[in-house]
Design an enzyme around this catalytic site. Structure first.
Site: not given
Length: 279
Positions: A12, A40, A116, A156, A158, A269-270
């Site tokens: 991501n 993303e 995603y 991702d 989640n 951030d991933h």
């Protein structure tokens, strides 16, 4: 002489233009990736192709809302076919969240999905949308393995499936990403952890390559908040997966999470999840 393993990565990027400004290109140049799944993306197809370069075959499904979500797959192998599958009911917008493509690798067709999943928010319509997507994803998985023996769903997702997947699991049992209802989807896909065949033929039979490689240990995490000391203290979540069909999982030779060496070297951030498959 055997050919080198097929290296598949997923990440991501949290906006690919920003990721490239922060150093993603240097990582990709050094990593010798064959197929790359992105989530993303938050950019146009032209921007995406321009950043990756002409040597990559790029397929991209942008989100309906500009600047949101977006999934893509880039490959150095010939693309056999692309499937832009709309998940869920006709009135459910899954754009920018699920993209399938077939690739021919040394005579073998490999089906790749960049996914995603919604982040959700407990008790809100955002969580309802997440469950709608997870329902559709669960229904789609058997069709993928019927289509191709060699298939991988990555991205991702989640959801942290087990306590091992979140450092602060006790503080998140009532929050999106670790709700019992979310984790139950992964029980059905991979098997529950108390099932003797968990991650080895239980559930729908898919294999969580990361957990299979790491074993019964905390993490390795793939996402950390930008805030506070989460990255430095390794207070993370393992929410980026490569879920492989049994036949493809049997060929795994190496699994890695490319965690940045320091906070200020992160470009998302991933962290990328990279797997070598010896077809």
């Amino acid at each position: 002489m055997p050919s080198k393993p097929l290296r598949i990565a997923t990440v991501n990027v949290n906006g690919i233009r920003a990721a490239y400004r922060k150093g993603m290109g240097a990582w990709l140049d050094a990593r010798d990736v064959d197929i790359l799944a992105l989530q993303e993306v938050r950019a146009s197809t032209e921007d995406l192709q321009g950043l990756l370069g002409p040597e990559w075959d790029v397929v991209h499904d942008p989100a309906t809302a500009k600047g949101r979500a977006g999934v893509a797959i880039a490959s150095r192998h010939p693309r056999a076919e692309i499937h832009r599958v709309e998940l869920g009911a006709a009135d459910f917008d899954s754009a920018g969240r699920w993209l399938e493509a077939d690739y021919e690798v040394d005579g073998t067709v490999v089906t790749v999905v960049s996914a995603y999943v919604h982040s959700g928010e407990a008790g809100t319509e955002k969580q309802d949308a997440k469950y709608t997507f997870l329902d559709a994803m669960e229904a789609r998985l058997p069709r993928l393995t019927a289509h191709s023996a060699y298939a991988v769903v990555m991205g991702d997702l989640n959801v942290g499936h087990r306590k091992l997947d979140i450092r602060n699991w006790k503080g998140n049992v009532k929050k999106a990403g670790f709700l019992p209802e979310e984790r139950a989807y992964f029980d059905r896909i991979l098997g529950a952890e108390d099932d003797p065949r968990y991650n080895d033929g239980a559930g729908l039979g898919w294999v969580d390559v990361g957990r299979k490689a790491a074993g019964e240990v905390d993490g390795p995490y793939t996402w950390w908040s930008w805030r506070g000391q989460a990255f430095d203290n390794d207070t993370g979540w393992r929410i980026d997966y490569q879920l492989a069909s049994p036949e493809l999982a049997a060929t795994v030779k190496n699994y890695a999470v490319d965690r940045a060496a320091a906070y200020d070297e992160r470009w998302s951030d991933h962290s990328p999840v990279v797997v070598d498959y010896a077809l």
